[in-house]
Design a protein around this motif. Structure first.
Motif: not given
Length: 247
Positions: A42, A44, A46, A48, A75, A149, A173
């Protein structure tokens, strides 16, 4: 070439003039020579999804666990925009094996104990205890140890598993991952522990009366555990099982 059938894998094929550059801006390690282990994060930082990449020149194969293949394709499609990239499922079986690597196969980049993988080869019925090998090598698996996530890949050992390249260009990320790599000391993470007894996956590990982590997959008297390192210095328990971690 025989090997064993990998029944839980799906192959996505990425093709088009922009396929290589498109992936380079998204994944933690680029497709290169041989088979590459990589991940999608992600913004952030994290986890996936994790997968293997095989660059065949005209296209790139993405070898992913079947349970998350559709989500990964969707995605990637979100980020495609106007790029000349086609993402489609390829009807290619996956085989894996141990011992001498046959022609046309590729070494599993995560750990030598995990042998080799081959594409377009049906393989025979599985007979190897791949779960025990995965536990011994501390290779976390999506849907079990790896939680979309939530998981940070450095806590999941992606450095050790050759799943992240800290010298490559930007990817989703990267900022958070780089900060964890260079500015902080990991205080938690996945390790292989000795387990005397058994406990359900997800059982809390206790160091006395203090929570010390979580026990996941177990095989052959060992298990993959997510531990808080400062509390994992002595005897621990997971329900009725005794847990020991040797650094």
């Amino acid at each position: 070439m025989i090997g064993e059938r990998a029944e839980d894998r799906t192959i996505l094929r990425l093709s088009g003039a922009d396929a290589h550059g498109f992936l380079q801006g998204l994944v933690t390690r680029d497709a290169g020579e041989g088979l590459t282990y990589s991940a999608l994060l992600t913004p952030q930082g994290k986890y996936l999804a994790d997968f293997f990449l095989l660059d065949r020149g005209d296209d790139i194969l993405l070898d992913v666990k079947s349970d998350i293949a559709r989500a990964v394709a969707q995605r990637l499609g979100m980020y495609r925009l106007r790029a000349d990239v086609t993402i489609e499922e390829a009807d290619l079986p996956v085989a894996r094996g141990l011992g001498d690597m046959p022609a046309g196969a590729f070494a599993d980049p995560r750990d030598p104990s995990l042998g080799w993988r081959a594409y377009g080869v049906a393989g025979g019925d599985p007979v190897t205890d791949w779960t025990a090998l995965r536990v011994a090598a501390c290779v976390p698996e999506t849907g079990v140890e790896l939680t979309p996530n939530d998981t940070y890949i450095l806590e999941a050992g992606f450095d050790r598993l050759c799943g992240v390249d800290h010298k490559k260009g930007c990817y989703l990320g990267q900022e958070v991952t780089a900060r964890m790599k260079h500015k902080t000391e990991l205080k938690k993470g996945f390790v292989t522990v000795s387990v005397d007894g058994t406990a359900p996956v997800g059982t809390a590990i206790m160091a006395g009366e203090k929570p010390a982590g979580t026990l996941y997959t177990q095989a052959g008297g060992q298990g993959i555990a997510y531990l808080r390192f400062d509390r994992a210095t002595g005897p621990m328990t997971a329900a009725e099982a005794r847990v020991t971690w040797k650094k």
